[in-house]
Design a protein around this motif. Structure first.
Motif, PDB file in Angstrom:
ATOM      1  N   ASN A   1     -10.632   0.077   0.919  1.00  0.00           N
ATOM      2  CA  ASN A   1      -9.186  -0.158   0.937  1.00  0.00           C
ATOM      3  C   ASN A   1      -8.795  -1.305  -0.009  1.00  0.00           C
ATOM      4  O   ASN A   1      -7.835  -1.199  -0.771  1.00  0.00           O
ATOM      5  N   THR A   2      -9.581  -2.377   0.035  1.00  0.00           N
ATOM      6  CA  THR A   2      -9.322  -3.522  -0.851  1.00  0.00           C
ATOM      7  C   THR A   2      -9.472  -3.106  -2.311  1.00  0.00           C
ATOM      8  O   THR A   2      -8.645  -3.463  -3.160  1.00  0.00           O
TER       9      THR A   2
ATOM     10  N   GLU B   1      -5.708 -11.058  -4.807  1.00  0.00           N
ATOM     11  CA  GLU B   1      -7.127 -10.705  -4.899  1.00  0.00           C
ATOM     12  C   GLU B   1      -7.936 -11.870  -5.467  1.00  0.00           C
ATOM     13  O   GLU B   1      -9.065 -12.112  -5.040  1.00  0.00           O
TER      14      GLU B   1
ATOM     15  N   THR C   1       0.846  -1.201   0.000  1.00  0.00           N
ATOM     16  CA  THR C   1       0.000   0.000   0.000  1.00  0.00           C
ATOM     17  C   THR C   1       0.873   1.239   0.000  1.00  0.00           C
ATOM     18  O   THR C   1       0.631   2.180  -0.755  1.00  0.00           O
TER      19      THR C   1
ATOM     20  N   PHE D   1      -6.392  -0.326  -2.987  1.00  0.00           N
ATOM     21  CA  PHE D   1      -5.011  -0.795  -2.879  1.00  0.00           C
ATOM     22  C   PHE D   1      -4.815  -2.252  -3.295  1.00  0.00           C
ATOM     23  O   PHE D   1      -3.739  -2.625  -3.741  1.00  0.00           O
ATOM     24  N   GLY D   2      -5.847  -3.069  -3.131  1.00  0.00           N
ATOM     25  CA  GLY D   2      -5.726  -4.463  -3.536  1.00  0.00           C
ATOM     26  C   GLY D   2      -6.009  -4.629  -5.014  1.00  0.00           C
ATOM     27  O   GLY D   2      -5.228  -5.223  -5.743  1.00  0.00           O
ATOM     28  N   GLN D   3      -7.158  -4.072  -5.440  1.00  0.00           N
ATOM     29  CA  GLN D   3      -7.588  -4.290  -6.830  1.00  0.00           C
ATOM     30  C   GLN D   3      -7.159  -3.160  -7.761  1.00  0.00           C
ATOM     31  O   GLN D   3      -7.499  -3.190  -8.942  1.00  0.00           O
TER      32      GLN D   3
ATOM     33  N   LYS E   1       2.553   1.747  -3.378  1.00  0.00           N
ATOM     34  CA  LYS E   1       1.652   2.239  -4.424  1.00  0.00           C
ATOM     35  C   LYS E   1       1.332   3.712  -4.247  1.00  0.00           C
ATOM     36  O   LYS E   1       1.107   4.430  -5.217  1.00  0.00           O
TER      37      LYS E   1
ATOM     38  N   ILE F   1     -11.808 -10.538 -11.281  1.00  0.00           N
ATOM     39  CA  ILE F   1     -10.582  -9.788 -10.959  1.00  0.00           C
ATOM     40  C   ILE F   1      -9.630  -9.823 -12.158  1.00  0.00           C
ATOM     41  O   ILE F   1      -9.045  -8.812 -12.531  1.00  0.00           O
TER      42      ILE F   1
ATOM     43  N   ARG G   1      -8.599 -14.176  -2.675  1.00  0.00           N
ATOM     44  CA  ARG G   1      -9.229 -13.607  -1.474  1.00  0.00           C
ATOM     45  C   ARG G   1     -10.420 -14.435  -0.967  1.00  0.00           C
ATOM     46  O   ARG G   1     -10.513 -14.756   0.216  1.00  0.00           O
TER      47      ARG G   1
ATOM     48  N   GLN H   1      -3.093 -10.061 -10.230  1.00  0.00           N
ATOM     49  CA  GLN H   1      -3.628  -9.886  -8.876  1.00  0.00           C
ATOM     50  C   GLN H   1      -3.928 -11.233  -8.199  1.00  0.00           C
ATOM     51  O   GLN H   1      -5.070 -11.525  -7.825  1.00  0.00           O
TER      52      GLN H   1
END
Lengths: 416, 332
Positions: B259-260, A374, A74, B263-265, A77, A412, A377, A371
């Motif tokens: 947040n997901t 993701e 995070t 920052f995740g996707q 990025k 995704i 997940r 990803q």
């Protein structure tokens, strides 16, 4: 100058002050700063810090400024960093999102060749035919065991079942091993695929909805509810937490733990000479282990030639066996051949790295999809929790969940 | 008043720091957020083309991975609000009432003690509650087992409704001190002569609380309610650190979902749309509260209004309390 003229001048000067922070990347000593971010917040963090300090002490021109953050992706990025540690499973995503650049020129400048690394290492750092990072280590799922409770190292599931029987006779709060509800679940999910020769990757997404995979995952369910080798509902990082407990009327203890090498310092502190280390046992059909690998990538924002030279200098320093051996001391297994040779010469000092080095031949890397985390997940947060907590889970119900997880992964993958 | 040109400029200069901060930290981010939500904006490589209201349409009407995440996390957050807001308001009011009735020399001590938890970081609070409520060998389980209240350990963080219980307890313990302090200040402002007059007229403590205390502290109660609601909507740290959004994503909050997404996707545009919708929902809920409060004030008897204005004379209290007592007598 009159007071009413001085005041606005001071005010405006004050407002401009923050802008003066934007400099040319040099610090007060006149050294060129290279910002390096990684997620080494566990026991291994101090060893990377040792390497960084060593590099800084050796340099007159460059200074590596390290940030160790739990959520370092995070930060990377949203911030401005030059160097970043990326897991091999995520490398393709970062390349695809244009956040990193090829490292071929850096390697040339640092006099590093692909041949200096194991094939699995090179593979971990490549996207297509290009090196997009330098391989740091491979960290397969590792077996720790408590020698006070385990007389001979378990090699198969049958060994674990036998061990469990013995332990349960002694104390019903003692189990062979523990399955976590969340945390390291991607490793367990990929091991089930690898040891059953199941390919999860299909057309850029993860296809979980395969009957053979459902059968494999149901074995985890049986480990908890049928064979009762693992306590149920161990929660986050349960495989490690239960290994560190002492059996009592409200605490279940496990004799073996399949976990990440970053817990090496913690388990070594607790069990000292009584700590056993071994390769991942055969839980399913064929011998294989999975995990992940750390690589070091260069941000695509790095364009300054001096910073580029500094990064090459760091790579040159890092991939010197006596320096990278610090990383091996933390329990991680570098994929740099010369460093591995050094480790082999002193296996007592680099016990875990030396042990894990042996299982690299059976290492199966995580699927390379956009990803990966993701796409996993739903499996991590919902499906694995059901496997270890829902006694009544059937294969049909699991297949329904696997279809949902696949749909999630497909969507995704399409968002690329 | 006549202002010279120079003093007008000077006045503007004093306003400048506020204006700069307002524009930089509120207006620009808001406008930028709206702009991003109308684009396919990726965190990694920026703007990828104008998409109009497509992000909003995907969130509200199309069954996508983003809509599922948005609706699931919004529902979780609304559940949390329902569980935590009443408790946070009632507990803090009760604490404030208790402290108000303490002897003066103990007041500061207990006020500090109860407020202290508010100054602890969410990381530390989560670590404490993780240790207390750990399933395998946790303190609470050990205590309950030793006292024979349970036969086997409770899965506090990996079973529902226990996961919510832990999150709500941790939140109440952590933040109750702030609301308590606000209530305490409001209670100190209540005119003591009103209580004296009410006592003389035979009003019970409950009647005094209902007829004097509550109407007087109504504005601060409303403020506490609004701020607690907004804070509850921003649930993040506790669920991230204590339950990791589990079991089975049931405590994943809306902020965690955003947040997901971001920052995740990598979907900054979609995340911005989610955040703006969240702000819109908060505005609706707050507006509803304002409306309910307005309607309640409108219907309120003459006494409450006069007490709130702090201009009530004891005779007015006499009259209303007496008439209330008469009504009660008639009923019985």
């Amino acid at each position: 100058m009159r007071t009413h003229k001085i005041f606005p001048l001071l005010l405006l000067t004050g407002l401009l002050l923050p802008l003066t922070g934007c400099g040319d990347g040099k610090n007060a000593d006149g050294k060129i700063e290279i910002k390096f971010i990684n997620g080494f917040t566990g026991g291994d963090g101090q060893y990377m810090t040792k390497i960084v300090k060593g590099f800084n002490a050796s340099q007159k021109k460059y200074k590596l400024v390290q940030s160790q953050e739990k959520d370092h992706y995070t930060k990377f990025k949203s911030g401005k960093y030059d160097l970043v540690v990326i897991h091999e499973a995520s490398l393709r995503t970062y390349q695809s999102d244009q956040m990193i650049q090829p490292v071929t020129d850096y390697m040339k400048q640092a006099k590093i060749k692909e041949d200096d690394f194991l094939t699995s290492g090179v593979d971990s750092a490549k996207v297509g035919n290009k090196m997009y990072a330098l391989p740091l280590d491979i960290h397969p799922l590792t077996m720790f065991y408590n020698k006070n409770l385990v007389k001979s190292m378990p090699k198969t599931y049958a060994d674990l079942a036998q061990l469990n029987e013995q332990l349960q006779k002694k104390d019903d709060h003692l189990y062979a091993f523990g399955l976590p509800s969340s945390g390291l679940t991607p490793f367990y999910l990929t091991v089930a695929a690898a040891q059953n020769d199941i390919q999860l990757e299909r057309d850029g997404y993860l296809d979980f909805a395969q009957p053979a995979y459902a059968d494999a995952l149901m074995k985890y369910h049986d480990m908890v509810f049928v064979d009762q080798i693992s306590p149920k509902k161990l929660g986050l990082d349960g495989e490690f937490q239960s290994f560190m407990k002492t059996a009592s009327n409200n605490a279940n203890q496990t004799a073996v733990s399949f976990t990440g090498p970053w817990y090496y310092s913690a388990v070594k502190d607790k069990y000292k000479d009584q700590l056993g280390i071994g390769p991942m046992p055969l839980l399913f059909k064929s011998k294989a282990t999975t995990g992940n690998a750390h690589t070091i990538a260069v941000s695509s924002s790095v364009q300054d030639q001096e910073v580029k030279k500094g990064i090459s200098s760091f790579f040159n320093y890092l991939y010197t066996p006596k320096h990278l051996a610090n990383w091996a001391e933390s329990g991680q297994t570098p994929s740099h051949k010369e460093t591995l040779k050094l480790i082999s010469e002193d296996p007592s000092r680099y016990a875990l790295a030396a042990e894990n080095q042996k299982q690299l031949k059976d290492y199966v890397r995580a699927p390379r999809v956009y990803q990966f985390d993701e796409q996993m997940r739903y499996m991590n947060e919902v499906v694995f929790a059901k496997l270890t907590s829902d006694r009544n889970l059937t294969k049909d119900a699991l297949m329904t969940e696997l279809k949902k997880a696949t749909q999630h992964a497909q969507e995704i993958a399409q968002s690329k | 008043m006549y202002l010279t040109r120079r003093s007008r400029w000077f006045g503007l200069l004093f306003l400048l720091p506020f204006l700069i901060c307002f524009v930089l930290f509120w207006l620009l981010p808001l406008v930028y957020g709206i702009w991003m939500s109308l684009h396919d904006f990726r965190l990694s490589f920026g703007e990828n083309g104008f998409v109009g209201l497509s992000n909003y349409r995907d969130l509200l009407f199309n069954e996508t991975v983003h809509q599922r995440l948005f609706l699931a996390t919004l529902t979780n957050t609304l559940w949390f609000m329902l569980y935590s807001v009443p408790l946070l308001v009632i507990c803090s009011l009760l604490l404030a009432l208790l402290i108000r009735h303490l002897p003066r020399r103990f007041k500061t001590f207990f006020r500090t003690i109860f407020f202290m938890s508010y100054s602890i970081s969410v990381t530390a609070v989560s670590a404490i509650y993780l240790w207390l409520f750990a399933t395998n060998g946790g303190f609470i389980n050990r205590l309950l087992l030793d006292l024979h209240f349970i036969n086997s350990p409770v899965n506090w963080t990996s079973d529902q409704p226990f996961a919510w219980v832990v999150i709500v307890i941790a939140t109440v313990w952590w933040t109750v001190g702030f609301n308590m302090l606000l209530f305490l200040n409001a209670l100190e402002e209540v005119d003591n002569t009103l209580y004296e007059a009410a006592s003389l007229d035979g009003a019970s403590p409950w009647q005094q609380f209902l007829r004097i205390t509550l109407p007087t502290i109504r504005p601060i109660t409303f403020f506490v309610l609004i701020t607690t609601l907004i804070a509850s909507f921003n649930l993040y740290g506790q669920t991230l650190l204590i339950t990791r959004g589990g079991p089975e994503q049931s405590t994943t909050s809306l902020i965690m979902g955003i947040n997901t997404t971001v920052f995740g996707q990598n979907q900054l545009g979609m995340g911005a749309a989610m955040a703006l919708l969240m702000g819109f929902i908060m505005m609706i809920i707050t507006g509803m509260q304002f409306f309910v409060s307005y309607m309640a004030t409108k219907k309120e008897p003459v006494l409450a209004k006069s007490v709130t204005q702090k201009k009530t004379t004891s005779s007015a209290t006499d009259i209303t309390l007496k008439s209330d007592a008469e009504k009660e007598r008639k009923i019985t």
